[in-house]
Design a protein around this motif. Structure first.
Motif, short mmCIF file in Angstrom:
data_model
loop_
_atom_site.label_atom_id
_atom_site.label_comp_id
_atom_site.label_asym_id
_atom_site.label_seq_id
_atom_site.Cartn_x
_atom_site.Cartn_y
_atom_site.Cartn_z
N TYR A 8 23.95 53.52 37.49
CA TYR A 8 23.64 53.54 39.16
C TYR A 8 23.46 52.20 39.89
CZ TYR A 8 22.49 54.90 43.67
OH TYR A 8 22.04 54.68 45.24
N GLU A 9 22.52 51.47 39.01
CA GLU A 9 22.03 50.30 39.30
C GLU A 9 23.20 49.18 39.46
OE1 GLU A 9 18.90 46.77 38.19
OE2 GLU A 9 18.56 48.79 37.56
N SER A 10 23.98 49.32 38.51
CA SER A 10 24.91 48.30 38.16
C SER A 10 26.15 48.87 39.49
CB SER A 10 25.79 48.72 36.85
OG SER A 10 26.52 49.66 36.55
N GLY A 16 27.68 44.64 45.88
CA GLY A 16 27.19 43.73 46.56
C GLY A 16 27.81 42.37 46.00
N LYS A 17 28.67 42.63 45.13
CA LYS A 17 29.66 41.50 44.36
C LYS A 17 28.79 40.72 43.62
CE LYS A 17 33.23 41.70 48.04
NZ LYS A 17 33.54 41.68 49.53
N LYS A 18 27.91 41.35 42.95
CA LYS A 18 26.92 40.84 42.00
C LYS A 18 27.53 41.11 40.72
CE LYS A 18 23.07 40.48 45.04
NZ LYS A 18 21.82 41.08 45.61
N TYR A 19 28.63 40.77 40.25
CA TYR A 19 29.29 41.28 38.92
C TYR A 19 28.44 40.70 37.76
CZ TYR A 19 32.94 41.75 42.71
OH TYR A 19 33.43 41.96 43.83
N GLU A 56 37.39 42.03 39.07
CA GLU A 56 37.15 41.48 40.12
C GLU A 56 36.73 39.71 40.08
OE1 GLU A 56 37.50 42.27 43.30
OE2 GLU A 56 38.23 44.25 42.26
N GLN A 57 36.04 39.53 38.90
CA GLN A 57 35.78 38.12 38.59
C GLN A 57 36.93 37.25 38.41
OE1 GLN A 57 32.93 38.52 35.22
NE2 GLN A 57 31.31 37.64 36.53
N ALA A 58 37.96 37.88 37.58
CA ALA A 58 39.10 37.36 37.15
C ALA A 58 40.05 36.95 38.43
CB ALA A 58 39.86 38.18 36.14
N LYS A 59 39.85 37.99 39.25
CA LYS A 59 40.93 37.93 40.55
C LYS A 59 40.28 36.68 41.39
CE LYS A 59 41.11 41.57 42.47
NZ LYS A 59 41.57 43.02 43.52
#
Length: 183
Positions: A8-10, A16-19, A56-59
């Motif tokens: 859930y935390e992740s 929040g885009k904190k990948y 998401e990081q890769a994109k």
């Protein structure tokens, strides 16, 4: 914190885009499951969110080599998700829907990686892999017994296939090369 609390935390961090932070928490959740023959559903969730974080990081990265590495990580986690889903298979509608989702994510990774790749030959290979996963997704969608869901899943798979072909057409160097994707 327990496994579900960490997941859930992740998800909150992902939203929040904190990948990178989400990835750390997901690895903690993974490590909390000491017996990997248990808690398969939670393992699937962890693999899903790890894949999504790397995807998401890769994109978002501009560096092609870094993007390739990140897409590789995403693919690894979505493939692991697929393997875990196979352990849960009872042959029911939800299992098919999960497998359709697995094929979607794998196809999406290859499609997005192909779009970022400058090397035409490598992009062609990646587009081919994306098409393969989307075709598998289409075949699975045709097996769904819920007619409405099956039709929606088939439409979505066809749309993704169309995106692959369109991207290949855009990268074509000649009209004759582009024509093979139109057919």
């Amino acid at each position: 914190m327990d496994v579900n609390g960490l997941i859930y935390e992740s998800i909150q961090l992902f939203s929040g885009k904190k990948y990178a932070e989400a990835i750390e928490i997901l690895h903690q959740a993974w490590d909390e499951i000491t017996d990997k023959s248990t808690r398969i559903s939670e393992q699937c969730l962890i693999q899903t969110w790890l894949g999504c974080c790397y995807f998401e990081q890769a994109k978002r990265t501009k560096d092609e080599d870094k993007a390739e590495e990140l897409f590789g990580q995403a693919i690894k986690h979505f493939q692991e998700r697929f393997e875990l889903h196979k352990q849960l298979t009872d042959g029911n509608e939800q299992d098919l829907t999960d497998q359709i989702g697995d094929q979607f994510w794998l196809g999406s990774c290859y499609l997005e990686q192909a779009k970022k790749t400058e090397d035409t030959d490598k992009a062609g290979e990646l587009f081919g892999l994306a098409v393969g996963h989307y075709q598998q997704r289409l075949q699975l969608a045709k097996q769904l017994t819920n007619e409405q869901n099956g039709i929606l899943q088939q439409i979505s798979a066809q749309s993704d296939l169309g995106r692959c072909y369109l991207e290949q057409i855009k990268r074509s160097k000649s009209i004759s090369e582009a024509e093979k994707f139109v057919k």
